[in-house]
Design a protein around this motif. Structure first.
Motif, PDB file in Angstrom:
ATOM      1  N   ILE A  43       0.264  54.366 -10.180  1.00  0.00           N
ATOM      2  CA  ILE A  43       0.573  54.043  -8.495  1.00  0.00           C
ATOM      3  C   ILE A  43       0.941  55.271  -7.755  1.00  0.00           C
ATOM      4  CG2 ILE A  43       2.496  52.770  -7.357  1.00  0.00           C
ATOM      5  CD1 ILE A  43       3.187  51.450 -10.030  1.00  0.00           C
ATOM      6  N   PHE A  44       0.287  55.473  -7.006  1.00  0.00           N
ATOM      7  CA  PHE A  44       0.511  56.591  -5.923  1.00  0.00           C
ATOM      8  C   PHE A  44       1.069  56.531  -4.779  1.00  0.00           C
ATOM      9  CE2 PHE A  44      -1.140  59.777  -2.706  1.00  0.00           C
ATOM     10  CZ  PHE A  44      -0.619  60.688  -3.075  1.00  0.00           C
ATOM     11  N   VAL A  45       2.032  57.321  -4.514  1.00  0.00           N
ATOM     12  CA  VAL A  45       2.845  57.354  -3.115  1.00  0.00           C
ATOM     13  C   VAL A  45       2.833  58.646  -2.596  1.00  0.00           C
ATOM     14  CG1 VAL A  45       5.346  57.009  -2.569  1.00  0.00           C
ATOM     15  CG2 VAL A  45       4.588  56.086  -4.839  1.00  0.00           C
ATOM     16  N   HIS A  46       2.356  58.469  -1.136  1.00  0.00           N
ATOM     17  CA  HIS A  46       1.712  59.740  -0.494  1.00  0.00           C
ATOM     18  C   HIS A  46       2.956  60.475   0.192  1.00  0.00           C
ATOM     19  CE1 HIS A  46       2.578  57.566   3.380  1.00  0.00           C
ATOM     20  NE2 HIS A  46       1.913  56.338   2.867  1.00  0.00           N
ATOM     21  N   GLY A  47       2.797  61.152   0.979  1.00  0.00           N
ATOM     22  CA  GLY A  47       3.679  62.112   1.354  1.00  0.00           C
ATOM     23  C   GLY A  47       4.192  61.603   3.003  1.00  0.00           C
ATOM     24  N   PHE A  48       5.096  62.505   3.604  1.00  0.00           N
ATOM     25  CA  PHE A  48       5.651  62.153   4.896  1.00  0.00           C
ATOM     26  C   PHE A  48       4.498  62.210   6.051  1.00  0.00           C
ATOM     27  CE2 PHE A  48       7.530  63.079   8.982  1.00  0.00           C
ATOM     28  CZ  PHE A  48       8.468  62.103   9.141  1.00  0.00           C
ATOM     29  N   GLY A  49       4.524  61.201   6.658  1.00  0.00           N
ATOM     30  CA  GLY A  49       3.481  61.084   7.936  1.00  0.00           C
ATOM     31  C   GLY A  49       1.999  60.965   7.499  1.00  0.00           C
ATOM     32  N   GLU A  50       1.681  60.924   6.416  1.00  0.00           N
ATOM     33  CA  GLU A  50       0.231  61.090   5.806  1.00  0.00           C
ATOM     34  C   GLU A  50       0.026  59.379   5.461  1.00  0.00           C
ATOM     35  OE1 GLU A  50      -1.310  63.098   2.601  1.00  0.00           O
ATOM     36  OE2 GLU A  50       0.476  62.486   1.350  1.00  0.00           O
ATOM     37  N   HIS A  51      -1.116  59.321   4.833  1.00  0.00           N
ATOM     38  CA  HIS A  51      -1.799  58.103   4.446  1.00  0.00           C
ATOM     39  C   HIS A  51      -2.512  57.974   3.357  1.00  0.00           C
ATOM     40  CE1 HIS A  51      -5.620  58.514   6.352  1.00  0.00           C
ATOM     41  NE2 HIS A  51      -4.936  59.348   7.445  1.00  0.00           N
ATOM     42  N   VAL A  52      -3.341  57.154   2.441  1.00  0.00           N
ATOM     43  CA  VAL A  52      -4.013  57.295   1.276  1.00  0.00           C
ATOM     44  C   VAL A  52      -5.307  57.414   1.547  1.00  0.00           C
ATOM     45  CG1 VAL A  52      -2.426  55.662   0.108  1.00  0.00           C
ATOM     46  CG2 VAL A  52      -4.379  54.833   1.476  1.00  0.00           C
ATOM     47  N   GLY A  53      -5.910  57.291   2.858  1.00  0.00           N
ATOM     48  CA  GLY A  53      -7.297  57.777   3.234  1.00  0.00           C
ATOM     49  C   GLY A  53      -7.405  59.223   3.152  1.00  0.00           C
ATOM     50  N   ARG A  54      -6.505  60.181   3.121  1.00  0.00           N
ATOM     51  CA  ARG A  54      -6.664  61.692   2.871  1.00  0.00           C
ATOM     52  C   ARG A  54      -7.012  62.093   1.621  1.00  0.00           C
ATOM     53  NH1 ARG A  54      -2.558  65.163   3.790  1.00  0.00           N
ATOM     54  NH2 ARG A  54      -4.152  66.354   5.010  1.00  0.00           N
ATOM     55  N   TYR A  55      -7.168  60.917   0.527  1.00  0.00           N
ATOM     56  CA  TYR A  55      -7.301  61.662  -0.951  1.00  0.00           C
ATOM     57  C   TYR A  55      -8.764  61.112  -1.346  1.00  0.00           C
ATOM     58  CZ  TYR A  55      -2.669  62.692  -0.708  1.00  0.00           C
ATOM     59  OH  TYR A  55      -1.198  63.251  -0.262  1.00  0.00           O
ATOM     60  N   GLU A  56      -9.479  60.587  -0.330  1.00  0.00           N
ATOM     61  CA  GLU A  56     -10.813  60.065  -0.701  1.00  0.00           C
ATOM     62  C   GLU A  56     -11.759  60.826  -1.633  1.00  0.00           C
ATOM     63  OE1 GLU A  56     -12.522  58.965   3.053  1.00  0.00           O
ATOM     64  OE2 GLU A  56     -11.588  56.952   3.093  1.00  0.00           O
ATOM     65  N   ALA A  57     -11.637  62.154  -1.395  1.00  0.00           N
ATOM     66  CA  ALA A  57     -12.352  63.339  -2.275  1.00  0.00           C
ATOM     67  C   ALA A  57     -11.911  63.328  -3.711  1.00  0.00           C
ATOM     68  CB  ALA A  57     -12.452  64.761  -1.550  1.00  0.00           C
ATOM     69  N   SER A  58     -10.889  63.162  -3.863  1.00  0.00           N
ATOM     70  CA  SER A  58     -10.223  63.277  -5.244  1.00  0.00           C
ATOM     71  C   SER A  58     -10.038  62.055  -6.155  1.00  0.00           C
ATOM     72  CB  SER A  58      -8.844  64.121  -5.208  1.00  0.00           C
ATOM     73  OG  SER A  58      -9.093  65.299  -4.584  1.00  0.00           O
ATOM     74  N   PHE A  59      -9.617  60.962  -5.425  1.00  0.00           N
ATOM     75  CA  PHE A  59      -9.181  59.971  -6.279  1.00  0.00           C
ATOM     76  C   PHE A  59     -10.313  59.153  -7.065  1.00  0.00           C
ATOM     77  CE2 PHE A  59      -5.018  58.808  -4.232  1.00  0.00           C
ATOM     78  CZ  PHE A  59      -4.575  59.857  -4.593  1.00  0.00           C
ATOM     79  N   PRO A  60     -11.499  59.191  -6.745  1.00  0.00           N
ATOM     80  CA  PRO A  60     -13.001  58.780  -7.565  1.00  0.00           C
ATOM     81  C   PRO A  60     -12.933  59.116  -8.693  1.00  0.00           C
ATOM     82  CG  PRO A  60     -13.599  59.089  -5.216  1.00  0.00           C
ATOM     83  CD  PRO A  60     -12.205  59.704  -5.327  1.00  0.00           C
ATOM     84  N   ALA A  61     -12.252  60.289  -9.094  1.00  0.00           N
ATOM     85  CA  ALA A  61     -12.594  61.037 -10.380  1.00  0.00           C
ATOM     86  C   ALA A  61     -11.686  60.271 -11.313  1.00  0.00           C
ATOM     87  CB  ALA A  61     -12.040  62.474 -10.194  1.00  0.00           C
ATOM     88  N   PHE A  62     -10.686  59.514 -10.792  1.00  0.00           N
ATOM     89  CA  PHE A  62      -9.832  58.926 -11.874  1.00  0.00           C
ATOM     90  C   PHE A  62     -10.275  57.374 -12.446  1.00  0.00           C
ATOM     91  CE2 PHE A  62      -7.028  61.448  -9.478  1.00  0.00           C
ATOM     92  CZ  PHE A  62      -5.843  61.683 -10.354  1.00  0.00           C
TER      93      PHE A  62
END
Length: 318
Positions: A43-62
């Protein structure tokens, strides 16, 4: 079980989207990077002011290595706060609190344990989300969450957690904001971050500035809870960390936003029997946006750490 409303998703994308009614039917935008079959769930919990769309480059590796990654735009942020069609009526940008955010995490832990029976579930957070991930197992009797929910976790991963700011605000300013927040908790205040402090990757920093889902504001309650919550972790919260709960901390040594020294201090205080701290020399705050292949190295480290803990844990059950 809540039935999610699936959003339109390009079949070529490595994730599926869904709007899910969480605590008190609050609508959350979610993304699932699904492994088939999953050996673990994060379960991923993002940082202040941002959103999960900012991790599109990294998360497919999981999912490529058998780990399903579930991410959601937090209450008060991203699409959860701004999507005109799907957001809850009471949703507003920055409108949140630690009690609500920790309650949300508890709800997601239970939700995913039911969705993936017998599969180990891990909690991972970045920055504000990292602070929440640290706070989640340390609430003692002050909840949420309940100790029974914490026991459902197989481990916690804290990325550049917001325990203290690298350059803390004057205590009188924090105190004044806290007092005013009791009267006007949802008052919007400036809460922007210098984009040059985020990473050593100028294109990614510029993308942050141009992102329509990121606003340079917060609320008095949301900001106060984030700052004071981290301070309480260092003061007393660390005492409640379960000894049997494994944890991985990662932090850039040149982080200009959240303090790596505070992160180390909390790490060394907790009494976990299984804990790892990895400094990333010279790296700034957003390790997933950094240069020098750091995002790839970070993803590999996290996945490898999860893999190493699969042989010593079994999937939780409600």
């Amino acid at each position: 079980m809540t039935t999610p409303t699936t959003a339109a998703t390009d079949s070529a994308l490595p994730y599926t989207e869904a709007w899910i009614a969480g605590p008190n039917a609050h609508q959350f935008y979610t993304r699932t990077y699904a492994a088939s079959p999953p050996r673990a769930v994060i379960i991923f919990v993002h940082g202040f002011g941002e959103h999960v769309g900012r991790y599109e480059a990294s998360f497919p590796a999981f999912p490529k290595r058998g780990v399903t990654l579930f991410a959601y735009d937090q209450r008060g942020f991203g699409r959860t706060a701004l999507d005109a069609e799907h957001k809850s009526k009471d949703a507003a940008y920055g409108k949140t609190s630690w009690a609500e955010q920790l309650g949300d995490i508890e709800w997601w832990v239970k939700y995913l344990v039911k969705e993936y029976p017998g599969v180990p579930v891990f909690l991972m957070g970045h920055s504000m989300g990292g602070g929440l991930a640290c706070a989640f197992p340390t609430r003692g009797s002050s909840g949420p969450p309940s100790s029974d929910t914490v026991k459902l976790l197989s481990g916690v991963i804290a990325c550049s957690p917001c325990i203290q700011l690298t350059n803390p605000k004057p205590k009188i300013v924090v105190f004044a904001g806290s007092q005013l927040g009791r009267i006007l908790p949802n008052l919007a205040i400036p809460a922007g971050v210098n984009p040059d402090d985020l990473s050593r990757n100028p294109p990614r920093n510029q993308a942050y500035m141009n992102d329509p889902l990121i606003k340079p504001t917060g609320t008095l309650k949301g900001v106060d809870d984030m700052l004071n919550g981290g301070e309480k972790l260092l003061e007393t919260g660390w005492k409640h960390w379960p000894k049997t709960l494994p944890t991985l901390f990662v932090h850039g040594t040149a982080d200009r936003v959240t303090s790596p020294k505070a992160s180390e201090s909390f790490f060394y205080k907790i009494q976990s029997e299984d804990k790892t701290y990895t400094p990333y020399p010279g790296a700034y705050h957003e390790l997933f946006q950094e240069i020098d292949n750091i995002p790839e190295k970070l993803s590999d480290e996290i996945i490898s750490w999860v893999e190493a803990h699969l042989s010593t844990t079994t999937g939780a059950k409600l």
